[in-house]
Design a protein around this motif. Sequence first.
Motif, PDB file in Angstrom:
ATOM      1  N   ILE A 144       0.840  -1.206   0.000  1.00 17.88           N
ATOM      2  CA  ILE A 144       0.000   0.000   0.000  1.00 17.88           C
ATOM      3  C   ILE A 144       0.872   1.253   0.000  1.00 17.88           C
ATOM      4  O   ILE A 144       0.662   2.183  -0.780  1.00 17.88           O
ATOM      5  CB  ILE A 144      -0.958  -0.013   1.201  1.00 17.88           C
ATOM      6  N   ALA A 145       1.858   1.263   0.866  1.00 21.98           N
ATOM      7  CA  ALA A 145       2.739   2.431   0.959  1.00 21.98           C
ATOM      8  C   ALA A 145       3.518   2.650  -0.330  1.00 21.98           C
ATOM      9  O   ALA A 145       3.622   3.779  -0.837  1.00 21.98           O
ATOM     10  CB  ALA A 145       3.702   2.264   2.132  1.00 21.98           C
ATOM     11  N   MET A 146       4.059   1.573  -0.902  1.00 20.82           N
ATOM     12  CA  MET A 146       4.872   1.703  -2.102  1.00 20.82           C
ATOM     13  C   MET A 146       4.043   2.205  -3.292  1.00 20.82           C
ATOM     14  O   MET A 146       4.487   3.057  -4.064  1.00 20.82           O
ATOM     15  CB  MET A 146       5.515   0.358  -2.445  1.00 20.82           C
ATOM     16  N   LYS A 147       2.834   1.698  -3.427  1.00 23.26           N
ATOM     17  CA  LYS A 147       2.017   2.119  -4.562  1.00 23.26           C
ATOM     18  C   LYS A 147       1.508   3.541  -4.388  1.00 23.26           C
ATOM     19  O   LYS A 147       1.311   4.262  -5.373  1.00 23.26           O
ATOM     20  CB  LYS A 147       0.884   1.117  -4.770  1.00 23.26           C
ATOM     21  N   MET A 148       1.324   3.959  -3.158  1.00 22.90           N
ATOM     22  CA  MET A 148       0.966   5.356  -2.925  1.00 22.90           C
ATOM     23  C   MET A 148       2.115   6.286  -3.291  1.00 22.90           C
ATOM     24  O   MET A 148       1.917   7.386  -3.810  1.00 22.90           O
ATOM     25  CB  MET A 148       0.582   5.563  -1.457  1.00 22.90           C
TER      26      MET A 148
END
Length: 351
Positions: free
Chosen positions: A283-287
């Motif tokens: 989630i963090a990386m794609k954000m």
Amino acid sequence: MSETAAKTRANRPVLALAMGDPAGISSELTARLLSLPELRSAAHLIVIGDRRILDEGAEAAQIALDLDFRTVSDFSTGPAERPVFVDLGHLDPADVTRGEATLAGGIFATENFRFALRLANEGRVDGVCFTPFNKKAMRYAYPGYDDEIRFVSDVLPFKGKMREFNVLERIWNARVTSHIPLSAVSAHISEDAILAEVELTVACLRLAGIDNPKIAVAGLNPHAGDGGSFGMEEIEVIEPAVARAKAEGYAVEGPFPADTVFLRAVKEGFHAVLTMYHDQGQIAMKMMGFDKGVTMMGGLPFPLCTPAHGTAYDIAGRGTADVGASREAVLLAAKMAVRQAGLKETAHNTD
């Protein structure tokens, strides 16, 4: 291989690029990649698929494929100045249903991927990339397909440890567990598992040119357990694993609360975050960079990279697909292949 050819490959590696699911944006992305001069400078590209599907992707992307590349039915020669397209001739565009996972699409993608892996296993290419697959279509064609790691393990004789990494230009995400139910995560976290991931992460970062990597480790529970108030995994497993990693000389810190670990990593210059489960990092990386994120399979004798996004069925055929992540995947594979070749040459010279 001649000495001249070996030196050429050491500086400009040969990469196999397998076309992915034909019902999505994979063919468009492949055509866009072939048109980028910076990729030709970084690597010799060997593209695998069906020329008719590629032509449809080029039409969607509004790219004239009168490009300077050679079309063959197999790849049996060494690197050339021009890219090579291996035309397997195995999918009629009339059999493609745009935006839908099908058996035909799964067969197309699995055969391309298998061909690319065979070239790497035989040492005819130095790395493998692929445009996005659709897991549902892949399972139609290959019922045992869980993910790319499972497929690679089935196709290749390699039996070492492989792990999926997500990569942005400024930070990597490694994880202790991956494609398992959330309810099973805690049982799969151990000191040995965490230490093994630290070791593999460091090795992969070094191949990517980061010689002294610094890793932040995430906790499992809210607030990293808050001293045992919300779970004991941090105290009983993760903290001892971090201590062991430090004792072995790795630059590792944590465990940090998962909801702030990426903020800390960016601010304090960590090169990677080791998370405990899939979505904790995804989630963090794609954000932070969905359009440039790369998935890299670490642990193999060669780099294996793909864009982190999926097949984007909803925009298939519109010509609007962003090539950024696919471009970054090829460039990362090229960089790692050059570094890996240098390490092999060093080891050979010291034998």
